[in-house]
Design an enzyme around this catalytic site. Structure first.
Site, PDB file in Angstrom:
ATOM      1  N   ASN A 156       0.847  -1.184   0.000  1.00 23.05           N
ATOM      2  CA  ASN A 156       0.000   0.000   0.000  1.00 23.05           C
ATOM      3  C   ASN A 156       0.890   1.244   0.000  1.00 23.05           C
ATOM      4  OD1 ASN A 156      -2.009   1.885   0.255  1.00 23.05           O
ATOM      5  ND2 ASN A 156      -2.784   1.157   2.217  1.00 23.05           N
TER       6      ASN A 156
ATOM      7  N   HIS B 230      23.500   6.589  -5.553  1.00 23.73           N
ATOM      8  CA  HIS B 230      24.506   7.542  -6.035  1.00 23.73           C
ATOM      9  C   HIS B 230      25.848   7.223  -5.380  1.00 23.73           C
ATOM     10  CE1 HIS B 230      21.534  10.197  -7.926  1.00 23.73           C
ATOM     11  NE2 HIS B 230      20.801  10.050  -6.837  1.00 23.73           N
TER      12      HIS B 230
ATOM     13  N   ALA C  87       7.561   0.217  12.411  1.00 25.89           N
ATOM     14  CA  ALA C  87       7.379   1.436  11.624  1.00 25.89           C
ATOM     15  C   ALA C  87       8.580   2.363  11.786  1.00 25.89           C
ATOM     16  CB  ALA C  87       6.108   2.149  12.061  1.00 25.89           C
TER      17      ALA C  87
ATOM     18  N   ARG D  80      21.224  -4.116   8.545  1.00 24.70           N
ATOM     19  CA  ARG D  80      21.907  -5.392   8.765  1.00 24.70           C
ATOM     20  C   ARG D  80      20.885  -6.519   8.722  1.00 24.70           C
ATOM     21  NH1 ARG D  80      24.011  -4.216  14.754  1.00 24.70           N
ATOM     22  NH2 ARG D  80      24.328  -2.186  13.729  1.00 24.70           N
TER      23      ARG D  80
END
Length: 222
Positions: free
Chosen positions: A119, A149, A190, A196
């Site tokens: 979602n 980058h 969250a 790792r």
């Protein structure tokens, strides 16, 4: 009319939904025709045609029973030459709060397992990102297999595949960085930053994420 009454719909509401359904069927047929050779639609796919945005030159495969639901934001497949984005069977794509964006750079591959649900996620692959079956990822989850980058003139971009096991739940705003392996039956909190490896059956949270607990099998969890 009795069927409409049983569903609590007026004739006007029913007619609007009926018209939307057939308009989408027409749009879906046009979409499949326009994307022939670029996007493969599996049997029984349920696609809101205006919600699918394909860009580039790579290949996309939507597995049997894939569902792309209507929403404010589109699901974007951004591909480069030689790349592949492969969704397993019965994958659910929602975009209630933000777009799903799948970006596969040249010759890269993104693989999504059966019964997974997203979602508003961002998945970016310069080599390979692989998710197992029944992976649930909430809005603004970001998964990268590269730095995207160079870090400086002397520190070049790092590119390492990402692998996420089966039955994993990833909370809103979490970031999964390059080279990470997340074990099956795990939960990522969250806004975590996973830099790792996380073992099977783990609850991990924080920035950087660390294991804070254990969790039982999640194969029947919804």
């Amino acid at each position: 009319m009795r069927s409409m009454e049983n569903r609590g719909l007026s004739f006007k509401e029913w007619f609007y939904l009926y018209r939307c359904y057939w308009q989408n069927r027409l749009n879906y047929a046009r979409l499949r025709r326009n994307l022939r050779g670029k996007v493969e639609f599996g049997e029984g796919c349920d696609i809101w045609a205006k919600g699918l945005n394909y860009r580039g030159f790579g290949k996309v495969k939507l597995g049997k029973g894939t569902v792309l639901m209507t929403g404010v934001y589109p699901t974007i497949f951004d591909t480069e030459k030689g790349s592949d984005i492969v969704l397993g069977e019965r994958v659910l794509l929602l975009s209630k709060y933000c777009s799903n964006v799948f970006t596969a750079f040249e010759n890269a591959k993104i693989e999504i397992g059966d019964d997974s649900a997203f979602n508003g996620v961002i998945i970016s692959a310069k080599e390979r990102v692989k998710l197992g079956k029944k992976v649930f990822a909430s809005w603004r989850v970001t998964i990268f297999d590269s730095d995207t980058h160079d870090l400086s003139n002397t520190r070049k971009e790092r590119i390492k595949p990402v692998e996420i096991g089966d039955y994993v739940l990833i909370g809103a705003g979490a970031v999964i960085l390059q080279g990470v392996k997340i074990g099956s039956h795990s939960v990522i909190g969250a806004n975590s930053v996973v830099s790792r490896d996380i073992p099977d059956h783990s609850i991990a949270a924080g920035a950087p994420a660390r294991v804070i607990g254990q969790v039982d099998d999640r194969d029947l969890a919804r």
